[in-house]
Each structure stands twice: as C-alpha cells, then as structure tokens.
Design an enzyme around this catalytic site. Structure first.
Site, mmCIF file in Angstrom:
data_model
loop_
_atom_site.group_PDB
_atom_site.id
_atom_site.type_symbol
_atom_site.label_atom_id
_atom_site.label_comp_id
_atom_site.label_asym_id
_atom_site.label_seq_id
_atom_site.Cartn_x
_atom_site.Cartn_y
_atom_site.Cartn_z
ATOM 1 N N LYS A 199 -3.338 -2.876 -8.178
ATOM 2 C CA LYS A 199 -2.197 -2.081 -8.640
ATOM 3 C C LYS A 199 -1.494 -2.728 -9.827
ATOM 4 O O LYS A 199 -1.347 -3.957 -9.884
ATOM 5 C CB LYS A 199 -1.190 -1.896 -7.489
ATOM 6 C CG LYS A 199 -1.818 -1.325 -6.222
ATOM 7 C CD LYS A 199 -0.811 -1.221 -5.090
ATOM 8 C CE LYS A 199 -1.496 -0.836 -3.795
ATOM 9 N NZ LYS A 199 -2.212 -1.984 -3.175
ATOM 10 N N ASP A 214 -7.566 -3.416 -0.140
ATOM 11 C CA ASP A 214 -6.419 -2.938 -0.904
ATOM 12 C C ASP A 214 -5.577 -4.125 -1.355
ATOM 13 O O ASP A 214 -4.952 -4.805 -0.541
ATOM 14 C CB ASP A 214 -5.578 -1.990 -0.053
ATOM 15 C CG ASP A 214 -4.422 -1.408 -0.850
ATOM 16 O OD1 ASP A 214 -4.660 -0.468 -1.625
ATOM 17 O OD2 ASP A 214 -3.285 -1.918 -0.698
#
Length: 319
Positions: free
Chosen positions: A71, A37
């Site tokens: 992101k 992530d």
C-alpha cells in the site's frame, strides 16, 4: 500454478512485530496462505521479504504462486512520490512486481523523505513540541493517475484503494483510466458495510475485508474492549456448534460467503491453519442473515477518532 485472482483468505501483517515478521511470513506460506497483505506503514516489509525468499528457496512456493499486496502511504500521494513509494516496498520485499498496490487511505500528508524517516507514519515531525499530521494539497485523482502509471510500467499488476467511502468510489470511477481492482475496507459482523460492498460489486470491484474478526485486532491498542468480541454472540456460537467449527471460523466463513476476501492475522501456526479451514462448510441463509443482523455500525479503525487521540489532529474521513 500462477495465482490469477486474489485468494479468498489472505494473511494480514498489520501489527506483526518486525522481529517476528520473517518467521511469520514463512509459517503462513507453509500453512497454505498465498495472499500476503503488506504495507509500508506496517514497518515490516523487509522482514516479510526474508520469509518469502526462504519459502521460495525451500521449494514451498514459487513467486507466481503468491499474491502479494502492498500500500501507498499517505506521505507519498504527490505524483512525483508515488513511484518512490512502490519502489521502496519492492526493494524491501525483494520483489520485481506487486500483484496489487493500494492507496492506503484517502489522506494526503506532506512528504517525508525516506532518508529522514521510514516508515513515515502519521505525524510530520515526532520531535515537535506538538506533533501533528501535516495535510498536503494533493487531489486523489492526481494520485490515482500516478498509480495507473505504475501499472503501465509493470511495477504492479493491479491497483486499488483502501478506506474509501461510497462517494469516493463513485468519484474514482468517473475518472479512472484503469479501474480499481480492489477496495479494501474494515468489515465484520459489527460493521457489515452492505451498501458499500454492494456498490463495489456493482462496479466489478473486488472487496477485501480487513479486521474480519472485528475487535480482536484493536483490544491491545485500547481501541476496543474485551467485551466487543463478536465471537461471543449467541448466533455465532450456535452456528459454530451446528457446523463443528470454532466461532472464529464461522465469522471468517461469513466474510467469504458474502463475496469478500478476508485477511485475518495470527502469530500461532495452529491458528493459521484453523483460519484457512473454512472452505469445507457453508452457512445457511438464516445463519448468514442472523450474523449480518449483528451490524451496529461499529467501526474500530476510524481516523476521525484515533488521529485526534494519537496525533493531535482531527481528521475524519467517514461521516
């Protein structure tokens, strides 16, 4: 084997120092993590990419074995800048595509060119007399349409959102041509967000919990105190003794068992392996309920608090 679904346990790279990120990524993959992530704002994607390249070169994994998330930062929300944001992350990570690309916050800030500063961070001009966030008038539906275009182009296989509340999820589902794959939120026994998790699942949106161990990620930032640790709670300690596991393993198991994926972070290889070792036991219904009962609405990552303190800007997104 190609990873077709987000793994239940991933590795989070928030606050992993740039000088440590390449080795940390390599060690995480070596330990067995297949979900990494990442984010523009973490400032370490180029180094993570180096660790990934090394792991692939050493034959530990192939690219298809990994699920890599990144992101979109707040300053890239305008439709003309969304693709710029993902292409910079892809370049840094050394990838042709992402498995998942998320809107990091439902916060649009004025664009900062990559040549000016990267990652752009929160304040528009750090050298100003009173550095502040500069809000941009970009509706979330415009940002989402640009995210959908990324998926259409194959730059990412899935798209999703972070830090959305229930109202924003309902709104998103009213206009999304491509439904969000994942909602990533802060969730741990002190902030279980049960209604939001239930709503996401009702919409067939996967939920990933960041900061699954609660305060541990925030003590060093003075956003939590050492006494805020869920690991010292009696119900957690009792369950740990009953199952022959550590308190951290019990809390992480609670997160997975309630139907969310989790992204713990550690710099220690032995702790990396420990955090993965939670799939060989199951908490009882009573243990799950007791741990969930610790819910105190204790949110550690709240722009309504830290933006005022750190960036001279009051900007709440949770009521």
């Amino acid at each position: 084997m190609t990873v077709n679904a987000i793994p239940p346990i991933g590795f989070g790279f928030w606050k992993v120092a740039r000088e440590d990120a390449a080795q940390t990524a390599y060690e995480a993959i070596k330990a067995g993590y297949r979900h990494l992530d990442c984010a523009c704002d973490y400032g370490n994607e180029a180094e993570i990419g180096q660790g990934v390249v090394r792991a692939i070169a050493d034959g530990i994994v192939t690219r298809e074995d990994l699920w890599i998330t990144s992101k979109l930062w707040n300053t890239f929300h305008a439709p003309q800048h969304v693709e710029l944001g993902i292409r910079k992350s892809l370049q840094d990570l050394g990838l042709d595509y992402l498995d998942l690309y998320l809107i990091h916050f439902p916060i649009a800030l004025e664009f900062v060119p990559i040549e000016t500063r990267y990652p752009p961070e929160w304040v528009h001009d750090p050298a100003a007399d009173n550095p502040r966030m500069h809000r941009a008038k970009v509706p979330l539906h415009e940002t989402w349409a640009a995210m959908e275009a990324l998926a259409d182009k194959g730059l990412c296989r899935h798209i999703g959102v972070c830090n959305y509340n229930s109202a924003l999820v309902h709104d998103l589902m009213s206009y999304a041509r491509i439904a969000p794959h994942t909602l990533q939120i802060e969730a741990h026994p002190y902030l279980i967000q049960d209604k939001l998790v239930r709503l996401a699942h009702d919409y067939a949106i996967h939920v990933t919990a960041f900061s699954p161990l609660g305060a541990l990620s925030y003590v060093e930032l003075d956003m939590a105190g050492s006494g805020d640790s869920v690991l010292t709670e009696t119900v957690v300690q009792t369950a740990a003794q009953a199952h022959g596991k550590s308190p951290a393993q019990v809390v992480l198991r609670w997160g997975v068992q309630r139907g969310t994926s989790i992204i713990p972070k550690t710099s220690k290889p032995e702790r990396m392996r420990e955090n993965l070792d939670i799939m060989d036991f199951e908490l009882t219904g009573g243990e799950m309920e007791a741990i969930s009962a610790l819910d105190a609405g204790r949110r550690f990552n709240d722009p309504g608090v830290f933006a005022q303190a750190a960036f001279n800007t009051f900007h709440p997104i949770y009521d």
